[in-house]
Motif scaffolding. Structure first.
Motif: not given
Length: 183
Positions: A161-177
């Protein structure tokens, strides 16, 4: 009027469930907190002004270049996301500030939308609220539907969905919720 809250973490399939509920045989109106959250921070809104006032001095790429926008340059949501998602104390502090700006405006917009659908005679409305419990909006919905997915599926869906996110950014967003167990 029945208020049905639909919640779940990032990239779990809430939009798919919303789409199903908005079509026959249900035809339920959907009030999407994510859509409202974007609307309440558009250029010219009080939320936009508060975000710019607080974050612009420390986030140089906060605004996108857009010479055609008369009310102000649009927010660079990716830059703001990098600023507030993460587990460091400063990012958590910034996320709290951002939420203190966005959440009250979303609540107000949501209440207006609920009233609109009530006055139109709708028997039920779906409130698509990813942060239902975090924002303490669960008290308004007697029925809650939790959409869940395992973390591998979540990460895969988010990266598509959001290919601009790095793996670290994606993990950070998932963890924040927070995880499903927490909700």
């Amino acid at each position: 009027m029945l208020l049905l809250a639909l919640t779940g973490s990032l990239a779990t399939g809430k939009s798919t469930v919303s789409a199903l509920l908005s079509q026959p045989p249900y035809d339920l109106p959907i009030i999407d907190a994510d859509v409202l959250a974007r609307e309440v921070v558009e250029p010219g809104t009080p939320g936009y002004k508060k975000i710019v006032d607080h974050f612009a001095s420390s986030t140089p790429d906060l605004l996108l270049p857009s010479p055609t926008e008369r009310k102000g340059r649009p927010l660079n949501r990716a830059a703001l996301g990098r600023r507030v998602f993460g587990s460091t104390p400063s990012r958590q502090r910034d996320r709290k500030v951002l939420n203190s700006i966005v959440h009250p405006a979303v609540r107000y917009a949501m209440a207006r939308s609920i009233l609109y659908h009530y006055l139109r005679g709708c028997w039920a409305v779906v409130l698509d609220i990813p942060l239902l419990y975090d924002s303490r909006l669960d008290i308004f919905a007697p029925v809650v539907c939790m959409v869940a997915a395992n973390s591998d599926v979540q990460m895969s869906r988010l990266r598509v969905r959001d290919p601009h996110l790095s793996e670290e950014e994606a993990r950070s967003r998932v963890a924040s919720q927070g995880g499903v167990d927490e909700k």
